[in-house]
Design an enzyme around this catalytic site. Sequence first.
Site, PDB file in Angstrom:
ATOM      1  N   ASP A  78       0.817  -1.215   0.000  1.00  7.61           N
ATOM      2  CA  ASP A  78       0.000   0.000   0.000  1.00  7.61           C
ATOM      3  C   ASP A  78       0.854   1.271   0.000  1.00  7.61           C
ATOM      4  O   ASP A  78       2.001   1.271   0.440  1.00  7.61           O
ATOM      5  CB  ASP A  78      -0.882   0.044   1.256  1.00  7.61           C
ATOM      6  CG  ASP A  78      -2.022  -0.949   1.191  1.00  7.61           C
ATOM      7  OD1 ASP A  78      -1.995  -1.834   0.315  1.00  7.61           O
ATOM      8  OD2 ASP A  78      -2.929  -0.852   2.043  1.00  7.61           O
ATOM      9  N   HIS A 110       3.623  -2.311   3.234  1.00  4.78           N
ATOM     10  CA  HIS A 110       3.732  -0.947   2.699  1.00  4.78           C
ATOM     11  C   HIS A 110       5.053  -0.784   1.959  1.00  4.78           C
ATOM     12  O   HIS A 110       6.118  -0.943   2.574  1.00  4.78           O
ATOM     13  CB  HIS A 110       3.620   0.079   3.838  1.00  4.78           C
ATOM     14  CG  HIS A 110       2.280   0.087   4.499  1.00  4.78           C
ATOM     15  ND1 HIS A 110       1.933  -0.808   5.488  1.00  4.78           N
ATOM     16  CD2 HIS A 110       1.179   0.852   4.274  1.00  4.78           C
ATOM     17  CE1 HIS A 110       0.672  -0.574   5.863  1.00  4.78           C
ATOM     18  NE2 HIS A 110       0.185   0.424   5.139  1.00  4.78           N
TER      19      HIS A 110
HETATM   20 ZN    ZN Z   1      -2.680   3.123   3.104  1.00  2.00          ZN
END
Ligand code: ZN
Length: 498
Positions: free
Chosen positions: A298, A442
């Site tokens: 992400d 991430h």
């Molecule tokens: Zn996010």
Amino acid sequence: MRRSRFFIAGIALIAACLTACGVATAACTKDVVVPTNPTAIRFVNPAGVTGLTTRTLYNDGSNTGHIHLSYPTFSGAPALNGALAREALRQAREFRVIADAPRSPADDAAANHGNPRVRRKAAGARPEINMEWRISAYSPQVIGVRLRTREFVKGAWHNSQRTLWYDRHARKATTSLGLISDKATFQRIVHDKLREQGAMPTLTDKMLGSIAFNADGGLITEFDDCEVIDCSRGRVAISIPREQVHPLLSGLGRLAQAAALAQRVPTPTPTPAATATQPQAAEPEASQPARRVALTFDDGPGPQTGRVLDELRAANAHATFFPVGLNATAQPRLLQRMVREGHAIGNHSWAHRDLSKLSSSRVMDSLGHAQDALIAATGVEPELVRPPYGEIDDEVREAAKRLGATLVGSSVRSEDWKESDPEVIAARVVDSVRPGSIVLLHDIHRPTVDALPAILRTLTARGYELVTVPELLGADGLRPGELVTAGPPDQDTEDGDV
Ligand code: ZN
């Protein structure tokens, strides 16, 4: 399916002549050009800026609020990059102080302004700060970056902006007032313009923190919410015509004005649709591997995303990326590489705001705008949405449904963003993965990227195939507007997932 549009501020609109114009005394023409709003800034298309990447300042787990501050960095402009980073850090620090302070009755009264539906949605919601960026001007001489901040504290939203400028020859960054040489006359003109709008502020340098130029070379000064006039007025900005402001500008100011005048209307990024080969949802096959897992990344693309792609390619692994739409506009080539190398791309909103605090139209705008950016970059239409912070409500479900996209959660939350030790992240992931898991990671977090080789090595050694989310779910598992947190577990495995 709904398509949202890019609204390029400052482009004159063409309005069709209506039959009703026959009643007017003026001759009816086929087309009427509506004058450009003089306080509209014509921003630069980031896709045309080489050496541009984005950085994100995010919550490190020490605060209860949502923090997501995105800003650009430019190759060969270290002083500007440093100034942007310091500004983001300053805002995050100030937010923490305010968000952690106890709430008073006066705060509740302030929170009672605004749209009642939004107010209801936001009641009791977590504090949040979100910063997005636009490029106000870009030329061989100058760069202008506008940082737009939205803060939600004590039940109310507050919008503000700062525009930083960079002299590329002198290699110096400055606040917006660096564009002005005759500050006293400038302040008097701004003051008079504000009086015309009913405001009587005592102007400070901070109030003059966001200055840019319109397409005619006129100067625009924007003000924060409630800064110079009643909060109910929304965006407050004044413009000063080119001829009037020109004598007041510094050398840098004149270069910035020239850059705005020279800026062409942004052209869309060329889309490589013909060569895009994003994997589709897998059809059932007799010989599917028994164990499959979907890694998801992400908030990128960021400085580490290229390394993530290198590691995935070396391990013959596929993954799913959920880029922030704004970041995607800065690095379309990285997104094109993702698609070319068999990864899937999903929608993670335009600027990473908590969608559950927004009105339904703003939720649709954010997801639609991001969808457009991802399609413009890759030529492929995303069929997945992951709402920022995992915050989902009926409006988010409805917006995803309208986009034809499945909402994707996760079954393995590595909480990597709180962790600085790659070994801890790798151990947490590999210990939690089960067949069918969707793992949340991430690609903007360096320790996660450092942990990736060990994660890939261990999962591969344990017989896992690393696939995209559409491959994991299969065609039947994609259900627009519905939330999915894992794929089907292996049927031969007794300890199924989640
Ligand atoms: Zn996010």
